[in-house]
Design a protein around this motif. Structure first.
Motif, PDB file in Angstrom:
ATOM      1  N   PHE A  20      55.281  20.502  22.191  1.00  0.00           N
ATOM      2  CA  PHE A  20      54.881  21.877  21.881  1.00  0.00           C
ATOM      3  C   PHE A  20      54.685  22.720  23.118  1.00  0.00           C
ATOM      4  O   PHE A  20      54.712  23.928  23.049  1.00  0.00           O
ATOM      5  CB  PHE A  20      53.628  21.903  20.992  1.00  0.00           C
ATOM      6  CG  PHE A  20      52.329  21.691  21.735  1.00  0.00           C
ATOM      7  CD1 PHE A  20      51.776  20.440  21.828  1.00  0.00           C
ATOM      8  CD2 PHE A  20      51.668  22.763  22.314  1.00  0.00           C
ATOM      9  CE1 PHE A  20      50.583  20.249  22.498  1.00  0.00           C
ATOM     10  CE2 PHE A  20      50.475  22.575  22.985  1.00  0.00           C
ATOM     11  CZ  PHE A  20      49.939  21.319  23.076  1.00  0.00           C
ATOM     12  N   ARG A  21      54.501  22.106  24.281  1.00  0.00           N
ATOM     13  CA  ARG A  21      54.298  22.868  25.514  1.00  0.00           C
ATOM     14  C   ARG A  21      55.609  22.995  26.261  1.00  0.00           C
ATOM     15  O   ARG A  21      56.056  22.066  26.910  1.00  0.00           O
ATOM     16  CB  ARG A  21      53.246  22.192  26.394  1.00  0.00           C
ATOM     17  CG  ARG A  21      51.873  22.301  25.785  1.00  0.00           C
ATOM     18  CD  ARG A  21      50.796  21.878  26.713  1.00  0.00           C
ATOM     19  NE  ARG A  21      50.851  22.616  27.973  1.00  0.00           N
ATOM     20  CZ  ARG A  21      50.184  22.236  29.038  1.00  0.00           C
ATOM     21  NH1 ARG A  21      49.432  21.163  29.017  1.00  0.00           N
ATOM     22  NH2 ARG A  21      50.255  22.943  30.141  1.00  0.00           N
ATOM     23  N   LYS A 139      48.187  21.761  19.426  1.00  0.00           N
ATOM     24  CA  LYS A 139      48.638  23.131  19.672  1.00  0.00           C
ATOM     25  C   LYS A 139      47.529  24.139  19.402  1.00  0.00           C
ATOM     26  O   LYS A 139      47.296  25.044  20.204  1.00  0.00           O
ATOM     27  CB  LYS A 139      49.857  23.439  18.803  1.00  0.00           C
ATOM     28  CG  LYS A 139      50.453  24.803  19.052  1.00  0.00           C
ATOM     29  CD  LYS A 139      51.724  24.990  18.250  1.00  0.00           C
ATOM     30  CE  LYS A 139      52.400  26.300  18.594  1.00  0.00           C
ATOM     31  NZ  LYS A 139      53.670  26.450  17.863  1.00  0.00           N
TER      32      LYS A 139
END
Length: 152
Positions: A20-21, A139
């Motif tokens: 997610f990053r 997240k």
């Protein structure tokens, strides 16, 4: 004199990643993080060790089990295969760690609608294996602080 009175080390295990990053590469080796917190007017240092579940680093991870007060056994609720590997990870942590180690089963990515593993399945696995269970979102940080509170 040490800036903290207690040190708690825990490890993150399971088939995890950090997709997610966008600004962060997958772990190369082992990532280490530390945080000082104050509890009952005592400084406590938390150490977190993470291999991002990469198979090539599993033998390195075994050495980090020693001295760990706890483990986060993480799976991705959107990927059934990560849940299917939990028994293997649980066997490994129990073979290589203190038998009294606290283990929290963490179903990650609960912010996503695409789900392959239900919360009920996660809770049942935890009950059958004597684990604490939470679903989180790395997240959105949902339940992330709750995981920390369980350890201390």
């Amino acid at each position: 004199m040490s800036p903290y009175e207690y040190l708690f080390k825990y490890i993150i295990i399971g088939d995890t990643d950090k997709r997610f990053r966008a600004d962060h590469d997958l772990t190369i080796g082992v990532e280490f993080g530390a945080r000082l917190i104050n509890l009952d007017n005592k400084q406590i240092k938390l150490q977190i060790w993470d291999t991002a579940g990469q198979e090539s680093f599993r033998s390195i991870t075994r050495s980090y089990y020693r001295g760990a007060a706890g483990a986060l056994l993480v799976y991705d609720i959107t990927r059934r295969e990560t849940f299917n590997h939990l028994n293997r990870w649980l066997d490994e942590v129990r073979q290589n760690s203190n038998p009294h180690m606290a283990i929290i089963l963490v179903g990650n990515k609960c912010d996503l609608e695409k789900r392959e593993v239900s919360a009920e399945e996660g809770a049942q696995f935890a009950r059958q294996n004597g684990l604490i269970f939470l679903e989180t979102s790395a997240k959105t940080a949902k339940n992330v602080e709750e995981v920390k509170k369980i350890y201390i």
